[in-house]
Design an enzyme around this catalytic site. Sequence first.
Site, short mmCIF file in Angstrom:
data_model
loop_
_atom_site.label_atom_id
_atom_site.label_comp_id
_atom_site.label_asym_id
_atom_site.label_seq_id
_atom_site.Cartn_x
_atom_site.Cartn_y
_atom_site.Cartn_z
N GLY A 47 16.30 -25.89 43.46
CA GLY A 47 17.02 -24.17 44.01
C GLY A 47 18.31 -23.86 43.48
N TRP A 49 20.04 -23.06 40.33
CA TRP A 49 19.56 -22.08 40.80
C TRP A 49 20.19 -20.34 41.17
CZ3 TRP A 49 17.49 -20.38 34.71
CH2 TRP A 49 18.28 -21.79 34.05
N ASP A 66 8.31 -20.94 43.28
CA ASP A 66 7.98 -22.44 42.51
C ASP A 66 6.89 -22.56 42.77
OD1 ASP A 66 10.09 -24.41 41.06
OD2 ASP A 66 8.55 -25.66 41.44
N ASP A 105 14.09 -21.69 34.62
CA ASP A 105 13.90 -23.36 34.11
C ASP A 105 12.67 -23.79 34.81
OD1 ASP A 105 15.52 -24.74 33.47
OD2 ASP A 105 16.49 -25.58 35.62
N LYS A 145 14.50 -21.31 29.58
CA LYS A 145 14.64 -23.16 29.05
C LYS A 145 13.81 -23.12 28.62
CE LYS A 145 14.07 -26.29 31.27
NZ LYS A 145 14.56 -27.52 32.30
#
Length: 187
Positions: A47, A49, A66, A105, A145
């Site tokens: 968490g 970000w 997620d 990410d 990313k």
Amino acid sequence: MHLDSWAQKAKQMGYRSRAVFKLEEILHTIKKIKNNSIVLDLGAAPGGWSQFVKKKYPNSRVYSIDILDMQPIDGVSFFMDSIENISNIEPIWKLKGDFDLVISDIAPNLTGINAVDSENIFELNKLTIEVASSFLKTGGYLVIKTFQNSMLKSLRKDMELSFKIVQTYKPAASKKQSGEIYLYGEM
Ligand SMILES: C[S@@+](CC[C@H](N)C(=O)[O-])C[C@H]1O[C@@H](n2cnc3c(N)ncnc32)[C@H](O)[C@@H]1O
């Protein structure tokens, strides 16, 4: 700053990951995110970000996904699911085409076999770009990313098909030897 100091700094500031400083650096360079943005955080756990975005842009609306569970964050709507199922998440699906910023990410579990890992990263990144390009509004931004591997060029080309500007970033907070690299896109 020494790399371990990033972790210490994150802890002191109450952030759940030191990855926040990579995002902070990229968003600072871009200088285009507004305080009232609608933000989608893909691969959000634990968490960091989401925490950072909500703290830096308090009027933003943050939606996070997620496959792993995540401790709640004030003002962040979290959904435990894979991005493959994003179209089944009604509150997010309703905002399709309205998001100002998508941050990803996401990283798959690594097998240690280079060819397999590169392929898994590539497939997940491609899916992320697909999701971002259909959920972002025109003029929206993606920060994703990825890793420096044989598929990076192809991934960038893929991104250039739906984003008018594509740039590469290697933030100072990112370990040199990690091979991670960030792509930024503007729709
Ligand atoms: C490096 S972590 C994210 C860290 C986060 N940005 C932070 O600052 O706390 C990568 C995350 O991607 C998630 N992930 C991997 N595959 C996914 C998928 N298909 N859908 C959603 N999340 C996924 C993993 O569960 C993991 O939590």
